[in-house]
Design a protein around this motif. Structure first.
Motif, PDB file in Angstrom:
ATOM      1  N   LEU A 229       0.855  -1.183   0.000  1.00 46.56           N
ATOM      2  CA  LEU A 229       0.000   0.000   0.000  1.00 46.56           C
ATOM      3  C   LEU A 229       0.895   1.239   0.000  1.00 46.56           C
ATOM      4  CD1 LEU A 229      -2.663   1.547   0.249  1.00 46.56           C
ATOM      5  CD2 LEU A 229      -2.557   1.187   2.735  1.00 46.56           C
ATOM      6  N   TYR A 230       0.800   2.032  -1.050  1.00 40.90           N
ATOM      7  CA  TYR A 230       1.608   3.257  -1.162  1.00 40.90           C
ATOM      8  C   TYR A 230       0.702   4.454  -0.868  1.00 40.90           C
ATOM      9  CZ  TYR A 230       4.294   7.021  -3.423  1.00 40.90           C
ATOM     10  OH  TYR A 230       4.953   8.201  -3.706  1.00 40.90           O
ATOM     11  N   LEU A 231       0.910   5.088   0.284  1.00 42.89           N
ATOM     12  CA  LEU A 231       0.159   6.279   0.659  1.00 42.89           C
ATOM     13  C   LEU A 231       0.941   7.500   0.183  1.00 42.89           C
ATOM     14  CD1 LEU A 231      -1.038   5.238   4.245  1.00 42.89           C
ATOM     15  CD2 LEU A 231      -2.325   5.221   2.107  1.00 42.89           C
ATOM     16  N   VAL A 232       0.415   8.156  -0.840  1.00 44.81           N
ATOM     17  CA  VAL A 232       1.131   9.221  -1.540  1.00 44.81           C
ATOM     18  C   VAL A 232       0.964  10.547  -0.809  1.00 44.81           C
ATOM     19  CG1 VAL A 232       1.459  10.372  -3.755  1.00 44.81           C
ATOM     20  CG2 VAL A 232       0.625   8.017  -3.694  1.00 44.81           C
ATOM     21  N   GLY A 233       2.103  11.128  -0.377  1.00 42.74           N
ATOM     22  CA  GLY A 233       2.097  12.417   0.303  1.00 42.74           C
ATOM     23  C   GLY A 233       2.471  13.560  -0.628  1.00 42.74           C
ATOM     24  N   ARG A 234       2.637  14.748  -0.043  1.00 46.17           N
ATOM     25  CA  ARG A 234       2.907  15.955  -0.832  1.00 46.17           C
ATOM     26  C   ARG A 234       4.200  15.844  -1.640  1.00 46.17           C
ATOM     27  NH1 ARG A 234       1.189  21.185  -0.116  1.00 46.17           N
ATOM     28  NH2 ARG A 234       0.313  20.632   1.927  1.00 46.17           N
ATOM     29  N   HIS A 235       5.272  15.358  -1.004  1.00 38.83           N
ATOM     30  CA  HIS A 235       6.580  15.310  -1.670  1.00 38.83           C
ATOM     31  C   HIS A 235       7.031  13.874  -1.981  1.00 38.83           C
ATOM     32  CE1 HIS A 235       6.921  19.553  -0.813  1.00 38.83           C
ATOM     33  NE2 HIS A 235       6.779  19.332   0.491  1.00 38.83           N
ATOM     34  N   SER A 236       6.102  12.916  -1.910  1.00 33.53           N
ATOM     35  CA  SER A 236       6.468  11.512  -2.119  1.00 33.53           C
ATOM     36  C   SER A 236       7.033  11.259  -3.513  1.00 33.53           C
ATOM     37  CB  SER A 236       5.247  10.613  -1.899  1.00 33.53           C
ATOM     38  OG  SER A 236       4.785  10.719  -0.569  1.00 33.53           O
ATOM     39  N   ALA A 237       6.468  11.925  -4.527  1.00 35.76           N
ATOM     40  CA  ALA A 237       6.879  11.681  -5.917  1.00 35.76           C
ATOM     41  C   ALA A 237       8.329  12.071  -6.171  1.00 35.76           C
ATOM     42  CB  ALA A 237       5.961  12.428  -6.873  1.00 35.76           C
ATOM     43  N   LYS A 238       8.896  12.919  -5.312  1.00 28.09           N
ATOM     44  CA  LYS A 238      10.275  13.376  -5.492  1.00 28.09           C
ATOM     45  C   LYS A 238      11.261  12.653  -4.576  1.00 28.09           C
ATOM     46  CE  LYS A 238       8.736  18.045  -6.760  1.00 28.09           C
ATOM     47  NZ  LYS A 238       8.788  19.486  -6.410  1.00 28.09           N
ATOM     48  N   SER A 239      10.766  11.706  -3.793  1.00 21.15           N
ATOM     49  CA  SER A 239      11.606  11.022  -2.817  1.00 21.15           C
ATOM     50  C   SER A 239      12.367   9.862  -3.453  1.00 21.15           C
ATOM     51  CB  SER A 239      10.752  10.504  -1.654  1.00 21.15           C
ATOM     52  OG  SER A 239      11.503   9.674  -0.803  1.00 21.15           O
ATOM     53  N   ARG A 240      13.684   9.880  -3.346  1.00 19.66           N
ATOM     54  CA  ARG A 240      14.502   8.777  -3.867  1.00 19.66           C
ATOM     55  C   ARG A 240      14.314   7.516  -3.043  1.00 19.66           C
ATOM     56  NH1 ARG A 240      20.407  11.498  -5.334  1.00 19.66           N
ATOM     57  NH2 ARG A 240      19.645  12.958  -6.927  1.00 19.66           N
ATOM     58  N   ASN A 241      14.094   7.679  -1.735  1.00 20.61           N
ATOM     59  CA  ASN A 241      13.879   6.504  -0.882  1.00 20.61           C
ATOM     60  C   ASN A 241      12.600   5.774  -1.270  1.00 20.61           C
ATOM     61  OD1 ASN A 241      16.202   6.969   0.608  1.00 20.61           O
ATOM     62  ND2 ASN A 241      15.152   8.201   2.147  1.00 20.61           N
ATOM     63  N   ILE A 242      11.534   6.530  -1.546  1.00 23.34           N
ATOM     64  CA  ILE A 242      10.272   5.912  -1.950  1.00 23.34           C
ATOM     65  C   ILE A 242      10.428   5.263  -3.324  1.00 23.34           C
ATOM     66  CG2 ILE A 242       7.892   6.419  -2.670  1.00 23.34           C
ATOM     67  CD1 ILE A 242       7.706   8.335  -0.344  1.00 23.34           C
ATOM     68  N   ASP A 243      11.158   5.921  -4.227  1.00 20.21           N
ATOM     69  CA  ASP A 243      11.431   5.309  -5.541  1.00 20.21           C
ATOM     70  C   ASP A 243      12.125   3.968  -5.372  1.00 20.21           C
ATOM     71  OD1 ASP A 243      10.246   7.239  -7.082  1.00 20.21           O
ATOM     72  OD2 ASP A 243      12.098   8.299  -7.578  1.00 20.21           O
ATOM     73  N   TRP A 244      13.071   3.909  -4.438  1.00 16.22           N
ATOM     74  CA  TRP A 244      13.800   2.657  -4.184  1.00 16.22           C
ATOM     75  C   TRP A 244      12.841   1.583  -3.681  1.00 16.22           C
ATOM     76  CZ3 TRP A 244      14.433  -0.335   0.166  1.00 16.22           C
ATOM     77  CH2 TRP A 244      15.396  -1.347   0.072  1.00 16.22           C
ATOM     78  N   GLU A 245      11.953   1.943  -2.742  1.00 18.86           N
ATOM     79  CA  GLU A 245      11.001   0.975  -2.198  1.00 18.86           C
ATOM     80  C   GLU A 245      10.039   0.474  -3.274  1.00 18.86           C
ATOM     81  OE1 GLU A 245       9.950   1.799   2.317  1.00 18.86           O
ATOM     82  OE2 GLU A 245       9.941   3.674   1.188  1.00 18.86           O
ATOM     83  N   LEU A 246       9.546   1.382  -4.114  1.00 20.87           N
ATOM     84  CA  LEU A 246       8.631   0.994  -5.187  1.00 20.87           C
ATOM     85  C   LEU A 246       9.327   0.086  -6.202  1.00 20.87           C
ATOM     86  CD1 LEU A 246       6.820   4.410  -5.809  1.00 20.87           C
ATOM     87  CD2 LEU A 246       5.852   2.376  -4.720  1.00 20.87           C
ATOM     88  N   LYS A 247      10.581   0.407  -6.507  1.00 19.23           N
ATOM     89  CA  LYS A 247      11.351  -0.428  -7.440  1.00 19.23           C
ATOM     90  C   LYS A 247      11.503  -1.837  -6.885  1.00 19.23           C
ATOM     91  CE  LYS A 247      15.763  -0.616  -9.927  1.00 19.23           C
ATOM     92  NZ  LYS A 247      17.075   0.047 -10.131  1.00 19.23           N
ATOM     93  N   LYS A 248      11.787  -1.953  -5.591  1.00 18.93           N
ATOM     94  CA  LYS A 248      11.925  -3.274  -4.966  1.00 18.93           C
ATOM     95  C   LYS A 248      10.601  -4.026  -4.982  1.00 18.93           C
ATOM     96  CE  LYS A 248      16.208  -3.585  -4.008  1.00 18.93           C
ATOM     97  NZ  LYS A 248      17.004  -4.648  -4.667  1.00 18.93           N
ATOM     98  N   ALA A 249       9.500  -3.310  -4.718  1.00 16.26           N
ATOM     99  CA  ALA A 249       8.178  -3.947  -4.730  1.00 16.26           C
ATOM    100  C   ALA A 249       7.857  -4.512  -6.110  1.00 16.26           C
ATOM    101  CB  ALA A 249       7.111  -2.943  -4.306  1.00 16.26           C
ATOM    102  N   LEU A 250       8.228  -3.772  -7.156  1.00 14.26           N
ATOM    103  CA  LEU A 250       8.015  -4.250  -8.522  1.00 14.26           C
ATOM    104  C   LEU A 250       8.904  -5.454  -8.825  1.00 14.26           C
ATOM    105  CD1 LEU A 250       7.796  -0.813 -10.404  1.00 14.26           C
ATOM    106  CD2 LEU A 250       5.918  -2.407 -10.010  1.00 14.26           C
ATOM    107  N   GLN A 251      10.150  -5.407  -8.347  1.00 13.24           N
ATOM    108  CA  GLN A 251      11.066  -6.531  -8.559  1.00 13.24           C
ATOM    109  C   GLN A 251      10.561  -7.797  -7.877  1.00 13.24           C
ATOM    110  OE1 GLN A 251      14.917  -5.248  -7.200  1.00 13.24           O
ATOM    111  NE2 GLN A 251      15.351  -4.058  -9.039  1.00 13.24           N
ATOM    112  N   TYR A 252       9.953  -7.643  -6.700  1.00 13.28           N
ATOM    113  CA  TYR A 252       9.438  -8.795  -5.963  1.00 13.28           C
ATOM    114  C   TYR A 252       8.099  -9.277  -6.524  1.00 13.28           C
ATOM    115  CZ  TYR A 252      12.960  -7.663  -2.415  1.00 13.28           C
ATOM    116  OH  TYR A 252      14.141  -7.413  -1.757  1.00 13.28           O
ATOM    117  N   GLY A 253       7.557  -8.558  -7.503  1.00 11.96           N
ATOM    118  CA  GLY A 253       6.279  -8.959  -8.099  1.00 11.96           C
ATOM    119  C   GLY A 253       5.088  -8.739  -7.191  1.00 11.96           C
ATOM    120  N   LYS A 254       5.179  -7.767  -6.293  1.00  8.73           N
ATOM    121  CA  LYS A 254       4.093  -7.496  -5.360  1.00  8.73           C
ATOM    122  C   LYS A 254       3.021  -6.622  -6.009  1.00  8.73           C
ATOM    123  CE  LYS A 254       6.305  -9.545  -1.988  1.00  8.73           C
ATOM    124  NZ  LYS A 254       5.840 -10.810  -1.391  1.00  8.73           N
TER     125      LYS A 254
END
Length: 300
Positions: free
Chosen positions: A56-81
């Motif tokens: 579950l990705y809860l999108v905040g005001r500056h989430s789209a610019k966060s490198r840490n969140i990008d990393w987490e989303l990339k890992k979630a995609l890699q894991y096929g979640k």
């Protein structure tokens, strides 16, 4: 069912409220939240994501610019979640990493499911738990539910395809290991023959190029196999919810138990280390050969 929440640290108080709302609506679900980013937070985040059946990705005001969140989303995609996005405010933007284009229509597509509110997220979770998240259950001509015997036969057939996939992965691994062994043997043989040192170094450098490309291809194939197997396990889990026991789900809960002293490492993660090791070996040989060439040329 385990749900891992991806969020921005600046929205933590609001995220806690949303988590409590979701827990109140989905009493059977376990919500996993990484509240503080400690020095080794990435390792903890990967561990929690592996336990989760949904992100579950809860999108905040500056989430789209966060490198840490990008990393987490990339890992979630890699894991096929499966990823569900819920904006804390409708005007907030979703990260570019979740946006792609359809290869056939070239239309923009989102690599996640959008939810308008926590209530909508709760509906998605409940449908998933009840086997309605993916509509795989058909009815016969008389409109009756699929009989247990027929369902069990299809279940057995589908689990066999999952086992066959594992066998194909092993064959792929054997092929690439053999190819790497052959390249290393050729390079070692060429270097052991009598001849000019400069020629030997050049031959070795040339052989490492296909080696690196070969292992890069191997790694991509393993990732694809991992995604396919993850999808099969989700479908098996849905079918099990209509059978007497959910054995695969139970096995996964035991393996991902947070009290276990030995953390579970997926086959895909373990297998991906092999091509990475070979790539590092070839790069190391390249560096050694490059220094040897420089030394040889300067010595002349």
């Amino acid at each position: 069912m385990n749900i891992f929440i991806i969020h921005s640290g600046e929205d933590l108080e609001l995220i806690r409220q949303k988590k409590n709302e979701l827990c109140a609506k989905c009493t059977q679900a376990k919500v996993l939240l990484l509240e503080y980013r400690r020095p080794f937070w990435k390792r903890e985040a990967k561990h929690l994501m592996r336990q989760a059946q949904m992100i579950l990705y809860l999108v905040g005001r500056h989430s789209a610019k966060s490198r840490n969140i990008d990393w987490e989303l990339k890992k979630a995609l890699q894991y096929g979640k499966g990823i569900v996005c819920c904006k804390l405010d409708p005007v907030y933007s979703i990260n570019a990493i979740l946006q792609a284009r359809d290869s056939f229509t070239h239309e923009p597509v989102l690599l996640a499911e959008e939810a308008e509110s926590i209530d909508h997220v709760a509906d998605i979770v409940m449908n998933y738990e009840q086997g309605r998240y993916i509509n795989i259950f058909n009815t016969n001509d008389r409109g009756e539910d699929l009989k247990q015997a027929e369902l069990f036969e299809q279940y057995k057939l589908f689990t066999e395809t999952s086992e066959a996939l594992v066998n194909r992965r092993q064959n792929v691994n054997s092929f690439y290991i053999t190819a790497n062994t052959a390249l290393i043997t050729i390079a070692a043989t060429a270097f052991s023959l009598n001849g000019d040192v400069l020629s030997k170094l050049l031959i070795t450098l040339v052989l490492t190029v296909p080696g690196i490309l070969l292992n890069h291809s191997w790694k991509k194939i393993l990732v694809a196999y991992g995604i396919t197997n993850s999808s099969k396990m989700k479908i098996i889990s849905l079918i099990e919810k209509r059978l007497a026991a959910s054995l695969y789900d139970a096995e996964w809960q035991v393996m991902s138990n947070k009290y276990s002293k030995t953390p579970y490492i997926s086959f895909t993660d373990g297998e991906k280390s092999l091509p990475i090791i070979f790539i590092c070996l070839y790069v190391f040989v390249d560096v050694i050969c490059a220094f040897a060439l420089i030394y040889h040329l300067i010595g002349r």
